[in-house]
Design an enzyme around this catalytic site. Structure first.
Site, short mmCIF file in Angstrom:
data_model
loop_
_atom_site.label_atom_id
_atom_site.label_comp_id
_atom_site.label_asym_id
_atom_site.label_seq_id
_atom_site.Cartn_x
_atom_site.Cartn_y
_atom_site.Cartn_z
N TYR A 121 0.86 -1.17 0.00
CA TYR A 121 0.00 0.00 0.00
C TYR A 121 0.90 1.23 0.00
O TYR A 121 1.90 1.26 0.73
CB TYR A 121 -0.87 0.02 1.27
CG TYR A 121 -1.65 1.31 1.42
CD1 TYR A 121 -2.93 1.44 0.89
CD2 TYR A 121 -1.09 2.43 2.05
CE1 TYR A 121 -3.63 2.63 0.99
CE2 TYR A 121 -1.77 3.62 2.15
CZ TYR A 121 -3.04 3.72 1.62
OH TYR A 121 -3.73 4.90 1.72
N GLU A 170 -3.41 7.61 -4.07
CA GLU A 170 -3.47 6.38 -3.27
C GLU A 170 -3.33 5.20 -4.20
O GLU A 170 -4.15 4.98 -5.09
CB GLU A 170 -4.80 6.28 -2.49
CG GLU A 170 -4.81 5.10 -1.53
CD GLU A 170 -6.10 4.99 -0.74
OE1 GLU A 170 -7.19 5.07 -1.34
OE2 GLU A 170 -6.01 4.83 0.49
#
Ligand code: GDP
Ligand code: MN
Length: 399
Positions: A118, A206
């Site tokens: 991530y 993101e």
């Protein structure tokens, strides 16, 4: 301004960030052509069909599927295009899918060796710095990682003037447990990602997941990109990336009228001048036990035309049961605002059947109150802030 995954990836690619390659399509025919082109360009024979909507969690909602042949590309694309995709991040009605991204399958042979990370770059308002947040726990929803295993989420603050040093970038790759080729690939990835964030004037990148392939390549598989609206004047080319089908139609209309409007869930419509006063008004409505239906800053000129436009926009929300007008008259005197409010109301009285509470403070506020009180219209006047919000509750409970 929020972007679709395929647009976000285009921006990443334009700054040299490695991405999972893909081609966007609006019909099954286009999807098939895209898949064939992708095979020519990349050699892939498996594809991932990804719904393009402004919401995450698409995989969980059935909006991301692997196709192992051109026939499957056609089949899956026709299924996904036009569907209402419901994900943990959409409303229960879901979001209509207008386009799909046909992407190369990057989870190729050796899937067990693939790692999902991530990584996000965002503005940390607390420190007034940029921040990179990253974790070895990619691919899953990061909120539950943050809740259950917060130690697995790393952050680094970055001074926007000095940027990231090689040493700091190296620590990121270390913390992700990488070595050798993958380590240097990750350093390259982070460097170009931060540069892309900064140069595109974004407020959020993101990337979940960032993957390490079996041959040590680092790629962005997903991309959620938000461009800072205030920077769009210097990115004219990004303006065409806006997809208003994804936006709240009332907000789109308000924006066109130059009003600062944000739709909310409550039932008290608010018409206020000044963002600070608008926030305070929403707080007060809450404190009195109510629920604001919107944030609305009408700005400096509260003339009758603008007030009417604002009334019409507030009334488009069917949940609105009362409207609170809370305006500070400084240079725009309160009596003028009062007359403006009355003129606007008279102009649209057939369309308004809910009570309106008017609080005008500032220059000539007493004259304004008299004008409102003697108008004979469905108005309640108030002078004090608290009085206004209490009045809203009173009116709501008696209706
Ligand atoms: P999101 O669910 O909206 O976050 O969409 P993502 O773009 O993150 O995709 C969801 C999931 O699809 C990923 O976490 C992967 O597990 C899977 N996925 C994405 N690309 C590929 C691919 O190339 N091959 C395979 N087999 N799965 C993929
Ligand atoms: Mn994702």
């Amino acid at each position: 301004m929020n972007l679709h995954e395929y647009q976000g990836k285009q921006i990443l690619n334009s700054f040299g960030v490695n991405i999972q390659r893909g081609i966007v399509a609006s019909t099954a025919d286009e999807a098939v052509a895209a898949a064939k082109k992708l095979t020519e360009d990349t050699g892939t024979s498996w594809y991932v069909i990804k719904a393009q909507v402004h919401a995450g969690g698409r995989g969980k909602g059935g909006g991301v599927k692997v196709a192992k042949s051109i026939d499957e590309v056609r089949e899956i694309s026709s299924e996904i295009i036009g569907m209402n995709l419901v994900t943990p991040q959409t409303s229960v009605e879901g979001k209509k899918v207008h386009q799909v991204l046909i992407a190369e399958d990057v989870y190729y042979p050796g899937a067990s060796e693939i790692q999902e990370f991530y990584m996000s770059v965002l503005l940390n308002r607390q420190t007034s710095k940029n921040m990179i947040m990253y974790s070895t726990e990619g691919g899953v929803d990061i909120e539950s990682v943050a809740e259950n295993t917060p130690d697995l989420i790393h952050t680094i603050d970055i001074d926007p003037d000095s940027g990231l040093s090689d040493k700091e970038i190296s620590v990121i790759a270390d913390n992700l447990g990488l070595s050798g080729n993958a380590h240097s690939e990750m350093m390259e990835f982070v460097k170009s990602l931060y540069n892309a964030y900064s140069k595109s004037d974004s407020s959020l990148f993101e990337i979940n997941p960032v993957i390490k392939t079996s041959d040590d390549k680092i790629l962005a598989v997903d991309a959620k990109v938000t461009i800072d609206d205030n920077s769009l004047f210097r990115h004219q080319d990004y303006l065409e990336l806006r997809d208003i089908r994804e936006e709240n139609p009332i907000e789109v209309e308000a924006k066109k009228a130059g009003l600062n409007y944000v739709d909310l869930d409550g039932n008290v419509g608010c018409m206020v001048n000044g963002a600070g006063l608008a926030m305070a008004t929403m707080d007060l409505i809450k404190q009195a036990g109510g629920d604001p239906a919107n944030f609305l800053d009408v700005g400096g000129t509260a003339d009758s035309e603008r007030v009417e436009t604002a009334f019409r926009i507030i009334l488009k929300d069917p949940n609105v049961k009362a409207i609170l007008v809370n305006i500070f008259g400084g240079i725009v005197r309160c009596d003028r605002v009062a007359n403006g409010v009355i003129a606007a109301y008279k102009n649209m009285k057939d369309d308004i059947d809910i009570p309106i509470i008017v609080r005008l403070q500032g220059t000539n506020s007493e004259i304004a109150k008299e004008i409102i009180d003697s108008s004979g219209l469905n108005f309640y006047s108030a002078t004090e802030f608290k009085e206004a919000s209490d009045k809203v509750q009173e009116v709501l409970s008696s209706n």
